[in-house]
Motif scaffolding. Structure first.
Motif, mmCIF file in Angstrom:
data_model
loop_
_atom_site.group_PDB
_atom_site.id
_atom_site.type_symbol
_atom_site.label_atom_id
_atom_site.label_comp_id
_atom_site.label_asym_id
_atom_site.label_seq_id
_atom_site.Cartn_x
_atom_site.Cartn_y
_atom_site.Cartn_z
ATOM 1 N N THR A 245 0.863 -1.184 0.000
ATOM 2 C CA THR A 245 0.000 0.000 0.000
ATOM 3 C C THR A 245 0.898 1.232 0.000
ATOM 4 O O THR A 245 1.751 1.388 0.889
ATOM 5 C CB THR A 245 -0.936 0.015 1.227
ATOM 6 N N ILE A 246 0.725 2.075 -1.005
ATOM 7 C CA ILE A 246 1.563 3.276 -1.169
ATOM 8 C C ILE A 246 0.750 4.499 -0.756
ATOM 9 O O ILE A 246 -0.376 4.692 -1.230
ATOM 10 C CB ILE A 246 2.040 3.405 -2.624
ATOM 11 N N ILE A 247 1.329 5.327 0.114
ATOM 12 C CA ILE A 247 0.624 6.495 0.664
ATOM 13 C C ILE A 247 1.139 7.783 0.023
ATOM 14 O O ILE A 247 2.353 8.002 -0.074
ATOM 15 C CB ILE A 247 0.856 6.608 2.194
ATOM 16 N N ALA A 248 0.214 8.649 -0.383
ATOM 17 C CA ALA A 248 0.576 10.010 -0.819
ATOM 18 C C ALA A 248 -0.438 10.973 -0.219
ATOM 19 O O ALA A 248 -1.633 10.679 -0.178
ATOM 20 C CB ALA A 248 0.590 10.104 -2.330
ATOM 21 N N GLY A 249 0.041 12.102 0.248
ATOM 22 C CA GLY A 249 -0.865 13.040 0.908
ATOM 23 C C GLY A 249 -0.873 14.427 0.307
ATOM 24 O O GLY A 249 -1.827 15.177 0.448
ATOM 25 N N VAL B 165 5.502 4.715 2.911
ATOM 26 C CA VAL B 165 5.229 6.145 3.072
ATOM 27 C C VAL B 165 6.418 6.930 2.530
ATOM 28 O O VAL B 165 7.553 6.442 2.538
ATOM 29 C CB VAL B 165 4.954 6.530 4.552
ATOM 30 N N VAL B 166 6.157 8.142 2.069
ATOM 31 C CA VAL B 166 7.232 8.958 1.484
ATOM 32 C C VAL B 166 7.256 10.341 2.128
ATOM 33 O O VAL B 166 6.225 10.860 2.573
ATOM 34 C CB VAL B 166 7.062 9.124 -0.048
ATOM 35 N N GLY B 167 8.458 10.923 2.182
ATOM 36 C CA GLY B 167 8.583 12.321 2.584
ATOM 37 C C GLY B 167 8.294 12.551 4.051
ATOM 38 O O GLY B 167 8.590 11.715 4.908
ATOM 39 N N ASP B 168 7.658 13.695 4.329
ATOM 40 C CA ASP B 168 7.552 14.148 5.724
ATOM 41 C C ASP B 168 6.274 14.933 6.006
ATOM 42 O O ASP B 168 6.250 15.793 6.875
ATOM 43 C CB ASP B 168 8.770 15.012 6.066
ATOM 44 N N VAL C 222 6.335 -1.204 7.833
ATOM 45 C CA VAL C 222 6.387 0.141 7.242
ATOM 46 C C VAL C 222 7.754 0.378 6.604
ATOM 47 O O VAL C 222 8.793 0.094 7.212
ATOM 48 C CB VAL C 222 6.125 1.225 8.315
ATOM 49 N N ALA C 223 7.739 0.905 5.378
ATOM 50 C CA ALA C 223 8.963 1.369 4.720
ATOM 51 C C ALA C 223 8.841 2.872 4.513
ATOM 52 O O ALA C 223 7.786 3.356 4.094
ATOM 53 C CB ALA C 223 9.155 0.665 3.381
ATOM 54 N N HIS C 224 9.908 3.601 4.818
ATOM 55 C CA HIS C 224 9.902 5.066 4.678
ATOM 56 C C HIS C 224 10.904 5.474 3.589
ATOM 57 O O HIS C 224 12.106 5.237 3.717
ATOM 58 C CB HIS C 224 10.267 5.717 6.014
ATOM 59 N N VAL C 225 10.374 6.051 2.533
ATOM 60 C CA VAL C 225 11.207 6.573 1.448
ATOM 61 C C VAL C 225 11.561 8.019 1.770
ATOM 62 O O VAL C 225 10.666 8.839 2.008
ATOM 63 C CB VAL C 225 10.456 6.491 0.093
#
Length: 363
Positions: free
Chosen positions: A5-9, A98-101, A119-122
């Protein structure tokens, strides 16, 4: 089947996840048992994020939009967590990426861990050291509960190791934002304002300001703008401006024959302008990465940066938030004394390949 599951906000998140989606689709077509679900938390409502936005990035529209925009930091965090918990229960995953901050990064990482999902953090491990920035809190919290860390620099690796993360969880892969930039560079679109304003290559300056410290303190904003106008010779100043900032500028009576406040531009239009600009004046972190790769001088109106490689290897200079600092840097620019920049290790367009390969190996 490995389910990610890829998260973008927020809009910049999509630039960061687009190449990861391309790579997952590529390895899937070669017979690898992997699939993804793209979740847009809706953290930032952006009318420019229409179908054409996803077409430009060559990615599908999100499978779901949680529509968690607006409210205070706490309200938004809570809204994202409540909505994402239901989403992840309905569509379980082996890995939440999840990506970024942004707030979504932190909120979804917390939910995933509480539902016992890895969880993986890019873009893990980057630090500004400035706890007044919401992004810094998001980074610290996310990295404290992440399982796998994908980093953009050796300094980010060191930050993680110093906080107790073991080597086997850190993957030094580079910068996915640059994957997108290099892939899309030949597709940049000339914006309408180019001909309307008669812009010429290297004969204008692009500006972006959005941080509260710069735009909400009206006296500071007025002084910053005045210093930029007074010391930018006869160069047009192109300012794609957020509607809220536009209202403040209007109220303060900040206008000049060379200052052009234009509506926010698409990714491909904005970078067309950046690539051809004499320089960029900004308080954004992401733009300092893109200007460094395109070798465009960048003046950052902040007192710190979480991307120091743009200073040491790139074309970025940390001007600070004191308006009086601006003149010496603009003098340096117009005297053609600006540094030319160097290649930044692993910012080569292949970061997403390294990320997806690592994920496949892990699972």
């Amino acid at each position: 089947m490995l389910k990610v599951t890829i998260i973008a906000g927020a809009r910049p998140n999509f630039m960061k996840i687009a190449p990861i989606i391309h790579e997952i689709n590529r390895v899937k077509s070669l017979g690898n048992d992997i699939d993804f679900r793209l979740v847009h938390t809706g953290q930032h409502y952006d009318k420019n994020m229409s179908g054409s936005f996803f077409e430009q990035l060559e990615i599908p529209e999100p499978h779901v939009n949680l529509e968690s925009s607006g409210g205070t930091q706490a309200e938004q965090t809570a809204s994202i967590m409540v909505s994402f918990e239901k989403e992840l229960q309905n569509f379980p995953a082996d890995l939440v990426l999840v990506v970024g901050d942004v707030t979504s990064t932190m909120a979804c990482a917390i939910v995933a861990q509480k539902l016992h999902t890895k969880v993986a953090h890019v873009e893990a491990g980057i630090r500004s050291g400035d706890w007044t920035m919401p992004e810094e809190i998001n980074r610290l919290v996310t990295d404290s509960i992440t399982n796998y860390f994908f980093t953009t620099s050796k300094l980010a690796n060191d930050n993680l190791k110093n906080s107790g993360v073991s080597d086997d969880k850190i993957f030094y892969v580079g910068n996915t934002m640059i994957d997108t930039l290099l892939k899309q560079r030949s597709n940049f679109i000339k914006p309408q304002i180019w001909d309307e304003l008669g812009l010429e290559n290297k004969k204008y300056i692009v500006m972006t300001l959005h941080r509260p410290a710069n735009v909400d303190e009206e006296f500071v904003l007025k002084e910053l703008m005045q210093e930029i106008i007074d010391n930018s010779k006869d160069y047009p100043l192109i300012f794609p401006v957020h509607p809220r900032t536009a209202k403040i500028l209007d109220r303060l009576g900040i206008n000049h024959s060379r200052l052009y406040n234009v509506p926010p531009l698409s990714y491909l239009e904005f970078n067309y302008l950046v690539e051809r600009a004499k320089a960029v004046i900004t308080d954004s972190g992401g733009i300092t990465e893109e200007t460094s790769i395109m070798r465009v001088p960048c003046l950052t109106l902040r007192d710190n940066t979480e991307r120091p490689e743009t200073l040491t290897l790139g074309t970025n200079e940390l001007v600070g938030t004191n308006p009086k600092n601006i003149k010496p840097y603009l003098d340096k620019l117009f005297n053609n004394e600006w540094k030319t920049g160097n290649d930044i290790p692993l910012w080569d367009g292949d970061t997403s390949k390294r990320i997806v390969k690592s994920i496949l190996n892990l699972f």
